[in-house]
Design an enzyme around this catalytic site. Structure first.
Site, PDB file in Angstrom:
ATOM      1  CD  GLU A  83     -27.228 -63.450   7.455  1.00  0.00           C
ATOM      2  OE1 GLU A  83     -26.287 -63.069   8.189  1.00  0.00           O
ATOM      3  OE2 GLU A  83     -28.412 -63.231   7.734  1.00  0.00           O
ATOM      4  CG  PHE A  85     -26.144 -59.330  -2.882  1.00  0.00           C
ATOM      5  CD1 PHE A  85     -25.803 -60.158  -3.935  1.00  0.00           C
ATOM      6  CD2 PHE A  85     -26.592 -58.056  -3.178  1.00  0.00           C
ATOM      7  CE1 PHE A  85     -25.895 -59.734  -5.245  1.00  0.00           C
ATOM      8  CE2 PHE A  85     -26.685 -57.612  -4.484  1.00  0.00           C
ATOM      9  CZ  PHE A  85     -26.337 -58.447  -5.512  1.00  0.00           C
ATOM     10  CB  VAL A  87     -19.933 -58.939  -6.634  1.00  0.00           C
ATOM     11  CG1 VAL A  87     -19.077 -59.039  -7.888  1.00  0.00           C
ATOM     12  CG2 VAL A  87     -21.342 -59.466  -6.902  1.00  0.00           C
ATOM     13  N   GLY A  95     -22.173 -55.957 -13.842  1.00  0.00           N
ATOM     14  CA  GLY A  95     -23.390 -56.725 -14.084  1.00  0.00           C
ATOM     15  C   GLY A  95     -23.492 -58.029 -13.315  1.00  0.00           C
ATOM     16  N   GLY A  97     -23.419 -58.531  -9.981  1.00  0.00           N
ATOM     17  CA  GLY A  97     -24.347 -58.352  -8.868  1.00  0.00           C
ATOM     18  C   GLY A  97     -25.793 -58.288  -9.338  1.00  0.00           C
ATOM     19  CG  ASN A 124     -22.589 -50.642   1.180  1.00  0.00           C
ATOM     20  OD1 ASN A 124     -22.224 -50.133   0.125  1.00  0.00           O
ATOM     21  ND2 ASN A 124     -22.519 -51.944   1.403  1.00  0.00           N
ATOM     22  CD  GLU A 125     -25.122 -43.153   0.388  1.00  0.00           C
ATOM     23  OE1 GLU A 125     -25.828 -43.062  -0.631  1.00  0.00           O
ATOM     24  OE2 GLU A 125     -25.567 -42.997   1.538  1.00  0.00           O
ATOM     25  CE1 TYR A 131     -29.439 -54.940  -2.585  1.00  0.00           C
ATOM     26  CE2 TYR A 131     -28.671 -53.567  -0.773  1.00  0.00           C
ATOM     27  CZ  TYR A 131     -28.620 -54.753  -1.490  1.00  0.00           C
ATOM     28  OH  TYR A 131     -27.754 -55.733  -1.105  1.00  0.00           O
TER      29      TYR A 131
END
Length: 163
Positions: A83, A85, A87, A95, A97, A124-125, A131
């Protein structure tokens, strides 16, 4: 830098909700966060918890989190839905994340989920690039659909019946 990834505790909820608000601000939707601290805490640590989270402590301070719940797919079975994520900005690229995300993936394996899914905004590049390092599949054909609590309670969702 001393980073500790651990399961969230009830007393982390105020910090988690503040980071949820930080995420909403980053996503240009701060007004969308309407959950109260009581509802948030109860949903994670009440009689029937619906979410689980991991936090990243850096030098003893919670600086990031990953919150998930279990969703059931009639096609795939039990899957993890990530849902949120997040930082804190000053620790991105250090590191934290990666450690949080890899803990989420480890949890999915340990619980034998049939996959992990989440959403990322198309602008959100930095997140998209993050990912891509994991060979995540981006699915562009689905459209998000929702009804608000107000819509559910005011009767405006009842479709007009036509002859």
């Amino acid at each position: 830098m001393n980073i500790n990834i651990r399961r969230a505790h009830r007393d982390d909820c105020p910090q988690l909700l503040e980071m949820v608000k930080g995420l909403a601000l980053y996503e240009k939707a701060p007004e969308e966060v309407t959950v109260t601290i009581e509802e948030f805490t109860d949903a994670g640590f009440g009689n029937a918890p619906v979410w689980t989270a991991f936090v990243a402590e850096v030098e003893g301070k919670v600086e990031g989190f990953a919150l998930y719940y279990i969703r059931f797919s009639t096609w795939k079975g039990c899957r993890m839905y990530l849902e949120d994520f997040y930082v804190n900005e000053d620790l991105r690229g250090k590191g934290v994340g990666t450690m949080l995300f890899e803990r989420i993936l480890q949890e999915a394996k340990e619980k034998k989920f049939n996959g992990v899914s989440w959403q990322v905004l198309d602008w959100n590049e930095p997140a998209i690039n993050f990912y891509k390092k994991y060979n995540a599949r981006f699915e562009g054909e689905w459209i998000n659909v929702s009804l608000s609590a107000d819509q559910l309670s005011d009767g405006s969702i009842i479709p007009a019946i036509h002859d």
